[in-house]
Design an enzyme around this catalytic site. Structure first.
Site, PDB file in Angstrom:
ATOM      1  N   SER A  84       1.278  -1.264   0.035  1.00  0.00           N
ATOM      2  CA  SER A  84      -0.414  -0.079  -0.251  1.00  0.00           C
ATOM      3  C   SER A  84       1.019   1.711   0.264  1.00  0.00           C
ATOM      4  O   SER A  84       0.616   1.964  -0.244  1.00  0.00           O
ATOM      5  CB  SER A  84      -0.736  -0.163   0.903  1.00  0.00           C
ATOM      6  OG  SER A  84      -0.515  -0.084   2.412  1.00  0.00           O
ATOM      7  N   GLU A 144       2.779  -9.996  -2.311  1.00  0.00           N
ATOM      8  CA  GLU A 144       3.960 -11.194  -1.651  1.00  0.00           C
ATOM      9  C   GLU A 144       4.856 -11.504  -1.997  1.00  0.00           C
ATOM     10  O   GLU A 144       5.990 -12.044  -2.619  1.00  0.00           O
ATOM     11  CB  GLU A 144       3.597 -11.486  -0.602  1.00  0.00           C
ATOM     12  CG  GLU A 144       3.252 -10.302   0.838  1.00  0.00           C
ATOM     13  CD  GLU A 144       2.066 -10.760   1.583  1.00  0.00           C
ATOM     14  OE1 GLU A 144       1.313 -10.015   2.279  1.00  0.00           O
ATOM     15  OE2 GLU A 144       1.712 -12.266   1.760  1.00  0.00           O
TER      16      GLU A 144
END
Length: 177
Positions: A84, A144
């Site tokens: 983010s 990720e």
């Protein structure tokens, strides 16, 4: 079925990622006095993977938050891994490092963010529309895993460019484990 879903999703994200990032990131690593890596949660684990391989490659690397991490100084590089770019703790790290004169790199799913606005460089992994909900890949998994593979590819680039033999990397690997 799920393995194929994950492989296809991550492949798509990596295909949408700028293919010059490995060269650009390597230049930043090579120009830094020392390298500090920070993330939160699973992004921090991805950072740990990257830090270990950079040490094997001969870089002076520390992971932010470890008890033996030294203070960051001017001329150092702070790499923030944050999907983010808005994680409060990482914003605080970025502000402190920026005030001291360290260079900042953000690796993120978004080009625009609070950390991105302070960073000297932002490496956007994939494109924002690729990060919608994906059945079977919850809560940041796409970012990720994509970031892990991007950073592994960067390590591969470094090893190839510098001609670092695996035997040399093994000599730098921890021997108290």
């Amino acid at each position: 079925m799920h393995q194929q879903l994950i492989i296809e999703k991550i492949s798509g994200v990596l295909e949408a990622t700028d293919d010059t990032y490995d060269v650009k990131l390597t230049q930043l690593l090579d120009n830094a006095k020392r390298i500090f890596i920070a993330g939160a949660g699973r992004s921090k684990l991805v950072g740990n993977f990257f830090a270990m391989r950079l040490v094997h490659g001969g870089y002076d690397v520390s992971v932010v938050g470890e008890i033996v991490t030294p203070s960051i100084k001017s001329g150092d590089l702070l790499i923030i891994i944050s999907g983010s770019g808005e994680t409060e703790q990482l914003i605080a790290f970025t502000k402190n490092a920026k005030k001291i004169g360290a260079s900042i790199v953000l690796i993120s799913a978004k080009s625009g963010s609070t950390i991105g606005d302070m960073a000297d460089a932002v490496f956007q992994i994939g494109s924002p529309e690729q990060y919608g909900k994906v059945l079977g890949m919850p809560m940041g998994t796409v970012f990720e895993l994509s970031t892990l593979l991007f950073l592994e590819a960067t390590v591969s680039h470094i090893i190839h460019e510098k001609g670092i033999a695996e035997e040399v990397m093994r000599e730098r690997h921890a021997n108290l484990e």
